[in-house]
Design a protein around this motif. Structure first.
Motif, PDB file in Angstrom:
ATOM      1  N   GLU A  79       0.877  -1.176  -0.112  1.00 39.79           N
ATOM      2  CA  GLU A  79      -0.059   0.007   0.202  1.00 39.79           C
ATOM      3  C   GLU A  79       0.825   1.300   0.107  1.00 39.79           C
ATOM      4  N   LEU A  80       1.833   1.116   0.923  1.00 41.85           N
ATOM      5  CA  LEU A  80       2.946   2.410   0.871  1.00 41.85           C
ATOM      6  C   LEU A  80       3.494   2.442  -0.509  1.00 41.85           C
ATOM      7  N   ALA A  81       3.989   1.462  -1.161  1.00 43.55           N
ATOM      8  CA  ALA A  81       4.499   1.465  -2.354  1.00 43.55           C
ATOM      9  C   ALA A  81       3.619   2.136  -3.557  1.00 43.55           C
ATOM     10  N   ALA A  82       2.396   1.856  -3.559  1.00 44.08           N
ATOM     11  CA  ALA A  82       1.604   2.284  -4.422  1.00 44.08           C
ATOM     12  C   ALA A  82       1.529   3.831  -4.168  1.00 44.08           C
ATOM     13  N   SER A  99      10.178  -9.432   0.806  1.00 45.70           N
ATOM     14  CA  SER A  99       9.656  -8.320   1.820  1.00 45.70           C
ATOM     15  C   SER A  99      10.900  -7.507   2.333  1.00 45.70           C
ATOM     16  N   GLN A 100      11.883  -8.249   2.519  1.00 44.82           N
ATOM     17  CA  GLN A 100      13.175  -7.484   2.976  1.00 44.82           C
ATOM     18  C   GLN A 100      13.505  -6.379   1.896  1.00 44.82           C
ATOM     19  N   ASP A 101      13.610  -6.810   0.659  1.00 40.22           N
ATOM     20  CA  ASP A 101      14.207  -5.676  -0.380  1.00 40.22           C
ATOM     21  C   ASP A 101      12.946  -4.739  -0.429  1.00 40.22           C
ATOM     22  N   LEU A 102      11.818  -4.946  -0.331  1.00 41.72           N
ATOM     23  CA  LEU A 102      10.655  -3.935  -0.520  1.00 41.72           C
ATOM     24  C   LEU A 102      10.738  -3.025   0.990  1.00 41.72           C
ATOM     25  N   ALA A 103      10.842  -3.490   1.910  1.00 40.20           N
ATOM     26  CA  ALA A 103      10.804  -2.584   3.274  1.00 40.20           C
ATOM     27  C   ALA A 103      12.167  -1.862   2.953  1.00 40.20           C
ATOM     28  N   THR A 104      13.131  -2.442   2.622  1.00 39.59           N
ATOM     29  CA  THR A 104      14.634  -1.564   2.740  1.00 39.59           C
ATOM     30  C   THR A 104      14.258  -0.281   1.585  1.00 39.59           C
ATOM     31  N   ARG A 105      13.685  -0.763   0.424  1.00 40.70           N
ATOM     32  CA  ARG A 105      13.693   0.188  -0.425  1.00 40.70           C
ATOM     33  C   ARG A 105      12.785   1.394  -0.072  1.00 40.70           C
ATOM     34  N   LEU A 106      11.647   1.211   0.476  1.00 36.99           N
ATOM     35  CA  LEU A 106      10.744   1.945   1.018  1.00 36.99           C
ATOM     36  C   LEU A 106      11.322   2.950   2.236  1.00 36.99           C
TER      37      LEU A 106
END
Length: 395
Positions: A79-82, A99-106
């Motif tokens: 949701e935050l990425a969107a 999830s690790q990559d997504l959390a770090t990138r955000l």
């Protein structure tokens, strides 16, 4: 305070090379690769080579990222990425990330929004809180003056205990709830330390304790997380006095228990599900009863497989319990949802006077609405609704 154990080696190992590059850019020169081998190994060596103060600074920043590197947080991250990458192709790309990559990138792309997401996740993930029902609908007001007054009153209480007098208060709010986090010093404890002469001596220190009070607008229920009853009730009373503005706002759980287990006395009760809720059904996993027998304090009946209410009556009768007259103190209910895998099942525990393991996740909010309709929410039964229970909870 971290929700998950921090293991830097595991954290770096589970990041892909492109994400490691993004993280190194964020950290500037502090994570410059060292040596040969895989990119994560080079980054981990850089981490270990940092001075302790620099390493602790990075660790403090990355602990929230580590907390959100879990499947449960994935929907929130997406949701935050969107929002963060609304006009970018990265919204499509990130669906294939871990999830690790997504959390770090955000975390790198939108630090303020990520911090807010983490705080919301912390609130929603708390379990085994004590619940205090409000006497009427209310809107908490937490301005600087009210929080300062609450802090002063809490510090006065702490000075009368073995806890340290220092405390810090943070608040969080969204459309569904308002939360207060209270941090204070724990009791003094001794930890063994080496001296310069390799002798052992005690170092007297105070850890930091976190208390939480979360008020839900829909149910007018305050959920309090604290280890001791005295601090739980103190925080409840101070919340009522300074945040709600009514010192007697919350029900006394000893006089008016939070839950009602009367539905289980009806052999025909079948746990009807709300349309569109994605709940397939519910059944009973465990029942705790206080029978009217002088020598028996309580009886726990736990089933090998969750059962329907008629089977509960049969089991209780076999143990000499009268389901119509004896006091049911608590239950474990298993909810089954549409889907497959472990996520399709959720077991909730409800114990009077006011204990539950319900959180504030979307799925647990659905469960709470069912408990209202079924009559397990005793506070809901005490409040006259303008519409039918089904209409009031189906929106």
């Amino acid at each position: 305070m971290a929700l998950r154990e921090w293991s830097p080696k595991s954290y770096f190992r589970n990041l892909t090379p492109p994400t490691l590059a993004v993280l190194r850019t964020w950290a500037k020169a502090e994570l410059k690769p060292i040596g040969s081998g895989k990119p994560w190994e080079q980054t981990y060596r850089a981490w270990k080579a940092l001075p302790e103060t620099a390493r602790m600074k990075l660790e403090t920043a990355l602990l929230p990222v580590n907390d959100l590197c879990v499947p449960d947080a994935r929907p929130r991250l997406e949701e935050l990425a969107a929002t963060v990458w609304a006009t970018s192709a990265m919204v499509e790309q990130c669906r294939s990330w871990s999830s690790q990559d997504l959390a770090t990138r955000l975390f790198v792309a939108a630090p303020a929004a990520f911090a807010n997401l983490h705080q919301s996740y912390v609130v929603d993930s708390m379990e085994h809180l004590k619940e205090y029902a409000g006497r009427y609908a209310a809107t908490p007001c937490a301005n600087a003056r009210s929080k300062a007054a609450l802090k002063d009153a809490l510090m006065a209480h702490l000075r009368e205990t073995a806890f340290g007098p220092r405390c810090h208060i943070e608040d969080f709010a969204n459309a569904e709830k308002f939360a207060l986090f209270v941090f204070h010093e724990d009791e003094v404890v001794a930890s063994d330390r080496f001296t310069h002469d390799d002798e052992i001596e005690p170092a007297w220190e105070r850890d930091v304790v976190r208390l939480a009070a979360v008020f839900h607008f829909e149910s007018n229920v305050l959920m309090v997380k604290a280890a001791r009853k005295e601090e739980r009730e103190k925080l409840r009373d101070l919340f009522a006095q300074f945040i709600v503005g009514d010192a007697g706002y919350f029900q006394d759980a000893k006089l008016t228990p939070r839950f009602s287990f009367d539905p289980l006395r009806d052999r025909e009760f079948g746990f009807p599900v709300l349309p569109g809720s994605r709940v397939v059904g519910a059944c009973v996993q465990k029942v705790v009863v206080r029978p009217q027998v002088p020598d028996v304090k309580r009886l726990v009946v736990e089933f090998r497989q969750a059962v329907a209410v008629p089977e509960v009556h049969e089991a209780l009768q076999a143990h000499g319990v009268d389901a119509d007259r004896d006091t049911i103190e608590g239950v474990h209910l298993r909810f089954n949802f549409e889907g497959s895998g472990r996520s399709r099942s959720r077991t909730v525990s409800l114990f009077n006077p006011n204990s539950s393991n319900l959180r504030d996740t979307p799925r647990d909010r659905v469960i709470r609405r069912h408990l209202k309709v079924w009559g397990f929410d005793a506070n809901n039964r005490r409040v006259s609704l303008a519409s039918s229970p089904l209409e009031a909870t189906a929106h």
